[in-house]
Design an enzyme around this catalytic site. Structure first.
Site, mmCIF file in Angstrom:
data_model
loop_
_atom_site.group_PDB
_atom_site.id
_atom_site.type_symbol
_atom_site.label_atom_id
_atom_site.label_comp_id
_atom_site.label_asym_id
_atom_site.label_seq_id
_atom_site.Cartn_x
_atom_site.Cartn_y
_atom_site.Cartn_z
ATOM 1 N N TYR A 34 5.119 4.939 5.721
ATOM 2 C CA TYR A 34 6.747 4.973 5.778
ATOM 3 C C TYR A 34 7.228 3.772 5.109
ATOM 4 C CZ TYR A 34 11.278 4.643 8.215
ATOM 5 O OH TYR A 34 12.728 4.824 8.489
ATOM 6 N N LYS B 250 6.407 8.706 3.630
ATOM 7 C CA LYS B 250 7.968 9.045 3.808
ATOM 8 C C LYS B 250 8.576 8.136 3.037
ATOM 9 C CE LYS B 250 11.357 8.596 7.699
ATOM 10 N NZ LYS B 250 12.404 7.728 7.076
#
Length: 302
Positions: free
Chosen positions: A140, A170
Site C-alpha cells: 500500500y 495499491k
C-alpha cells in the site's frame, strides 16, 4: 497462494462504523456489506486509511475484519490492511487475516521510524507477508500519509525475490509516471490498484483495471460508468463522469477530506458510521446541514 485471481473493478475503502461513545459498532457492517454487494463492488479494503486503522486497537481491527468476512458471504473480496508501525503487530494481523478467511492482505510502510531504503522496506514487509503466505500481498503505497517515497518499481522487482506472495501495489500517489512503470514491469507481472478516485480515468488510461477508493462507497455508478466508458473508448463520457466525481471530492475536501467528509456522507445515505475518532474533529449538526445543501447543489442525491 490459494485461488489467486487478479482484482478487476472497484474496491471500496471501507469506513469503520462507530457508536455515539466512539466504540466500534459492528452491527452496521452487515447492512454496509449488502450495499457494497448491490453497488457492484469487486471488493472492500478493510481498516486502511479510510477505516482509521492507526486509530484502532489490534483487537478492534481483528473484530472488524471478522465481521466483514462474515457479512461479505463471498459476494466480493475482502482485503485486510494489516499495516502497522510495529512489525510484530502487523504479523499478528496478517496471520489472523489468513485464519479468518480474508482474500488478501495489504500493508502501508511504517510512518514513525521510516525505512531509509527499498531494502529496508522489503526487510520490514517480508515477515509480515510470510505470516499470511497463502494470501496475495499488496504494498500500500501512500507517501502523502506515510512520508515514505521509495521507488515502487524497485520494491516490486526486488521484493518479489524474497516475498513470493507479493502480487502488486495499491498505488495511492499522483506520480503517474511511476504508476506507468509499475504497470509495465515484466510485461504486466504486477497488479496496480489505482488509489486516487479523482483521477481514476488517468490510471485506466495507463492500463490499470482495478482501483481502491473511499468515494466508491457512495458514487459506485459514476466510477463503474468511467470504467465502462474507458473500455468503449468513449472518452467524452469518461471525462464527464470523472468531473462529477471531482465535484464530490471538492465537497468532501471542504469538510476535512475523504475520511471525515466521507464518513458524514455515509451517515446521510443511511449507513450508520458515526463520528471519526479523535484527533479528527467530530462533525457538528450545522455541518451536516451545510454538507447536505452542498451535495444537493451538485445533484448528488439524484
Amino acid at each position: 497462494m490459494k485461488n489467486y485471481q487478479r482484482i478487476e473493478g472497484l474496491v471500496a475503502a471501507s469506513f469503520t462504523p462507530m457508536d455515539a461513545l466512539g466504540n466500534v459498532y459492528l452491527p452496521a457492517i452487515e447492512h454496509y456489506a449488502d450495499l457494497m454487494a448491490r453497488s457492484g463492488m469487486s471488493g472492500v479494503f478493510v481498516c486502511g486509511t479510510t477505516g482509521e486503522s492507526h486509530s484502532l486497537t489490534t483487537q478492534e481491527r481483528k473484530e472488524i475484519l471478522v465481521e466483514w468476512v462474515k457479512s461479505a458471504q463471498g459476494r466480493f473480496k475482502v482485503i485486510a490492511h494489516v499495516g502497522s508501525n510495529s512489525m510484530r503487530e502487523a504479523m499478528e494481523l496478517a496471520a489472523h487475516a489468513q485464519q479468518v478467511g480474508a482474500d488478501a492482505i495489504a500493508a502501508m510502510a511504517p510512518c514513525f521510524f521510516k525505512p531509509a531504503t527499498v531494502r529496508d522496506l522489503i526487510a520490514f514487509f517480508a515477515p509480515i507477508a510470510a505470516s499470511a503466505a497463502e494470501l496475495p500481498f499488496y504494498y500500500y503505497n501512500m507517501p502523502s500519509m506515510t512520508g515514505v517515497s521509495l521507488s515502487v518499481p524497485e520494491f516490486l522487482v526486488e521484493g518479489k525475490k524474497v516475498i513470493p506472495n507479493l502480487v502488486g501495489t495499491k498505488f495511492t500517489h499522483n506520480n503517474l509516471m511511476e504508476m506507468g512503470e509499475c504497470l509495465a514491469l515484466n510485461n504486466g507481472a504486477f497488479e496496480v490498484l489505482h488509489g486516487y478516485d479523482e483521477i481514476l480515468i488517468a490510471g485506466l488510461a495507463f492500463g490499470a483495471v482495478g482501483g481502491v477508493g473511499s468515494t466508491y462507497n457512495y458514487l459506485p455508478k459514476v466510477y463503474l460508468g468511467i470504467i465502462e466508458a474507458m473500455k468503449k473508448r468513449d472518452m467524452e463520457t469518461a471525462r464527464q463522469l470523472q468531473q462529477q466525481s471531482i465535484e464530490v471530492v471538492k465537497v468532501i475536501i471542504k469538510y476535512g477530506g475523504g475520511v471525515r467528509g466521507g464518513k458524514a456522507i455515509m451517515n446521510l445515505i443511511g449507513i450508520e458510521c458515526g463520528q471519526c475518532r479523535l484527533p479528527i474533529t467530530p462533525f457538528s449538526d450545522e455541518e451536516y446541514i451545510s454538507l447536505k445543501e452542498d451535495l444537493e447543489k451538485i445533484n448528488f442525491f439524484n
